[in-house]
Scaffold this motif. Structure first.
Motif, mmCIF file in Angstrom:
data_model
loop_
_atom_site.group_PDB
_atom_site.id
_atom_site.type_symbol
_atom_site.label_atom_id
_atom_site.label_comp_id
_atom_site.label_asym_id
_atom_site.label_seq_id
_atom_site.Cartn_x
_atom_site.Cartn_y
_atom_site.Cartn_z
ATOM 1 N N LEU A 1 0.530 -1.112 -0.372
ATOM 2 C CA LEU A 1 -0.167 0.342 -0.344
ATOM 3 C C LEU A 1 0.585 0.978 0.335
ATOM 4 O O LEU A 1 0.092 1.875 -0.482
ATOM 5 N N TYR A 2 1.930 1.692 0.966
ATOM 6 C CA TYR A 2 3.568 2.302 1.077
ATOM 7 C C TYR A 2 3.667 2.946 -0.466
ATOM 8 O O TYR A 2 4.405 3.923 -0.459
ATOM 9 N N ASP A 3 3.261 1.718 -1.464
ATOM 10 C CA ASP A 3 3.949 2.505 -2.503
ATOM 11 C C ASP A 3 3.349 2.728 -3.395
ATOM 12 O O ASP A 3 3.760 3.199 -4.650
ATOM 13 N N ILE A 4 2.087 2.957 -3.471
ATOM 14 C CA ILE A 4 1.542 3.482 -3.837
ATOM 15 C C ILE A 4 0.876 5.115 -4.529
ATOM 16 O O ILE A 4 1.250 5.320 -2.909
ATOM 17 N N GLN A 5 1.210 5.823 -5.345
ATOM 18 C CA GLN A 5 0.743 6.879 -5.587
ATOM 19 C C GLN A 5 -0.062 7.547 -5.456
ATOM 20 O O GLN A 5 -1.188 7.074 -6.263
ATOM 21 N N VAL A 6 -0.880 8.423 -4.531
ATOM 22 C CA VAL A 6 -2.322 9.474 -5.957
ATOM 23 C C VAL A 6 -2.287 10.798 -5.683
ATOM 24 O O VAL A 6 -1.119 11.851 -5.358
ATOM 25 N N LYS A 7 -3.297 11.706 -5.840
ATOM 26 C CA LYS A 7 -3.074 12.870 -6.835
ATOM 27 C C LYS A 7 -4.345 13.444 -5.287
ATOM 28 O O LYS A 7 -5.300 13.327 -5.975
ATOM 29 N N SER A 8 -3.431 15.111 -5.379
ATOM 30 C CA SER A 8 -4.003 16.005 -4.723
ATOM 31 C C SER A 8 -5.196 16.385 -5.748
ATOM 32 O O SER A 8 -4.938 16.211 -6.760
ATOM 33 N N PRO A 9 -6.272 16.916 -4.999
ATOM 34 C CA PRO A 9 -7.337 17.747 -6.111
ATOM 35 C C PRO A 9 -6.582 18.689 -7.384
ATOM 36 O O PRO A 9 -7.022 18.908 -8.440
ATOM 37 N N VAL B 1 -16.013 18.818 6.495
ATOM 38 C CA VAL B 1 -15.109 17.883 5.996
ATOM 39 C C VAL B 1 -13.936 18.839 6.350
ATOM 40 O O VAL B 1 -13.451 19.916 5.182
ATOM 41 N N THR B 2 -12.999 18.024 7.242
ATOM 42 C CA THR B 2 -11.711 18.694 6.847
ATOM 43 C C THR B 2 -10.034 17.737 6.837
ATOM 44 O O THR B 2 -9.678 17.722 6.724
ATOM 45 N N PHE B 3 -10.223 16.422 7.019
ATOM 46 C CA PHE B 3 -9.918 15.456 6.113
ATOM 47 C C PHE B 3 -9.484 15.310 4.712
ATOM 48 O O PHE B 3 -10.619 15.675 4.186
ATOM 49 N N PRO B 4 -8.583 15.185 4.734
ATOM 50 C CA PRO B 4 -8.104 14.754 3.383
ATOM 51 C C PRO B 4 -9.097 14.236 2.272
ATOM 52 O O PRO B 4 -9.100 12.745 2.654
ATOM 53 N N LEU B 5 -9.441 14.795 1.182
ATOM 54 C CA LEU B 5 -10.119 14.507 0.102
ATOM 55 C C LEU B 5 -9.299 14.575 -0.810
ATOM 56 O O LEU B 5 -8.652 15.854 -1.478
ATOM 57 N N TYR B 6 -9.211 13.222 -1.552
ATOM 58 C CA TYR B 6 -7.527 13.325 -3.272
ATOM 59 C C TYR B 6 -8.539 13.980 -3.990
ATOM 60 O O TYR B 6 -10.152 13.895 -4.273
ATOM 61 N N GLY C 1 -3.974 17.845 -8.584
ATOM 62 C CA GLY C 1 -2.390 17.151 -9.145
ATOM 63 C C GLY C 1 -1.130 16.256 -8.664
ATOM 64 O O GLY C 1 -0.725 16.575 -9.786
ATOM 65 N N GLU C 2 -0.997 17.889 -7.698
ATOM 66 C CA GLU C 2 0.534 16.699 -6.437
ATOM 67 C C GLU C 2 0.699 15.575 -6.620
ATOM 68 O O GLU C 2 -0.544 14.826 -6.065
ATOM 69 N N GLN C 3 1.535 14.772 -6.843
ATOM 70 C CA GLN C 3 1.595 13.579 -6.513
ATOM 71 C C GLN C 3 1.761 13.252 -4.927
ATOM 72 O O GLN C 3 2.081 14.231 -4.251
ATOM 73 N N ILE C 4 1.353 12.693 -3.748
ATOM 74 C CA ILE C 4 1.407 12.330 -2.787
ATOM 75 C C ILE C 4 1.849 10.614 -2.362
ATOM 76 O O ILE C 4 0.959 9.870 -3.320
ATOM 77 N N GLN C 5 2.775 9.959 -2.016
ATOM 78 C CA GLN C 5 3.276 9.171 -1.595
ATOM 79 C C GLN C 5 1.452 8.887 -0.699
ATOM 80 O O GLN C 5 2.206 9.371 0.870
ATOM 81 N N LEU C 6 1.478 7.053 -0.411
ATOM 82 C CA LEU C 6 0.900 6.768 0.727
ATOM 83 C C LEU C 6 1.583 6.283 1.667
ATOM 84 O O LEU C 6 1.515 6.066 2.868
ATOM 85 N N SER C 7 3.311 6.520 1.333
ATOM 86 C CA SER C 7 4.277 6.319 2.518
ATOM 87 C C SER C 7 4.049 7.051 3.486
ATOM 88 O O SER C 7 4.456 6.935 5.089
ATOM 89 N N ASN C 8 3.589 8.548 3.380
ATOM 90 C CA ASN C 8 3.206 9.120 4.603
ATOM 91 C C ASN C 8 2.744 9.441 5.140
ATOM 92 O O ASN C 8 2.511 9.213 6.224
ATOM 93 N N PRO D 1 -4.972 2.413 -8.727
ATOM 94 C CA PRO D 1 -4.233 1.250 -8.439
ATOM 95 C C PRO D 1 -4.266 0.960 -6.987
ATOM 96 O O PRO D 1 -4.194 -0.123 -6.165
ATOM 97 N N LEU D 2 -4.424 1.773 -6.691
ATOM 98 C CA LEU D 2 -5.232 1.955 -4.985
ATOM 99 C C LEU D 2 -6.051 1.119 -4.514
ATOM 100 O O LEU D 2 -5.714 -0.052 -3.271
ATOM 101 N N TYR D 3 -6.786 0.786 -5.507
ATOM 102 C CA TYR D 3 -8.796 0.246 -5.209
ATOM 103 C C TYR D 3 -8.006 -1.284 -6.271
ATOM 104 O O TYR D 3 -8.426 -2.002 -5.746
ATOM 105 N N GLN D 4 -7.346 -1.021 -6.958
ATOM 106 C CA GLN D 4 -6.694 -2.880 -7.573
ATOM 107 C C GLN D 4 -6.682 -2.934 -5.876
ATOM 108 O O GLN D 4 -6.421 -4.514 -5.293
ATOM 109 N N HIS D 5 -5.218 -2.147 -4.945
ATOM 110 C CA HIS D 5 -4.930 -3.453 -3.187
ATOM 111 C C HIS D 5 -5.984 -3.884 -3.078
ATOM 112 O O HIS D 5 -5.693 -4.438 -2.510
ATOM 113 N N LEU D 6 -6.721 -2.479 -2.919
ATOM 114 C CA LEU D 6 -7.920 -2.570 -1.337
ATOM 115 C C LEU D 6 -8.528 -3.577 -1.713
ATOM 116 O O LEU D 6 -8.980 -4.398 -1.098
#
Length: 161
Positions: free
Chosen positions: A3-11, A87-92, A13-20, A104-109
């Motif tokens: 899961l930590y190898d997967i990247q997602v995007k902010s609204p 809502v203040t939690f992150p929405l990607y 378009g910035e790449q965010i690592q789930l390893s965060n 890829p995140l949902y493939q993994h999940l």
């Protein structure tokens, strides 16, 4: 791949690592602002406010794949959810949670935690995945399971170090 190898995007378009989020308990939810389950945003926000300091990360992933219930784009999704649900939690960034372009995140999940009768596909908005501090997908919850019904399981995972 973990899961930590997967990247997602902010609204934006910035790449965010789930390893965060390594070392945190995660509650990952596919969201839609116009869905009948949208009142669950308030429960998700309450979990975020109650447990973030103890290590819970609530992560929302908007998707427009179910009856076009997420027509908004980019920052306007987070703005709508802030104004209407607090809502203040992150929405990607909006993603596909099923089909040929599944993120890829949902493939993994979905591979890690199949749904009812072993089906992998996401059936509707507000399907929830609970992930432990080591990145292991612990459980999948249907859209009808409210955030309040998951709270005791979150508490147990937060107590594990």
């Amino acid at each position: 791949m973990t899961l930590y190898d997967i990247q997602v995007k902010s609204p934006r378009g910035e790449q965010i690592q789930l390893s965060n989020y390594e070392g945190k308990v995660m509650l990952i939810v596919n969201t839609a602002s116009k869905c009948g389950f949208a009142p669950q945003f308030k429960g998700l926000q309450r979990l975020h406010e109650t447990y973030a300091k103890q290590g819970l990360a609530v992560l929302g992933f908007p998707s427009n794949q179910f009856a076009n219930q997420e027509p908004l784009e980019g920052d306007s999704i987070a703005e709508h959810c802030q104004i209407n649900h607090g809502v203040t939690f992150p929405l990607y960034a909006k993603i596909d949670v099923k089909g040929s372009n599944i993120h890829p995140l949902y493939q993994h999940l979905t591979k890690s935690a199949p749904g009812f009768l072993g089906l992998k596909s996401i059936k509707w908005n507000f399907t929830k995945f609970l992930v432990d501090r080591n990145g292991k997908v612990v459980k999948r919850f249907s859209p009808t399971v409210t955030p309040e019904k998951i709270e005791s399981q979150i508490q147990k995972l937060l107590q594990q170090k």
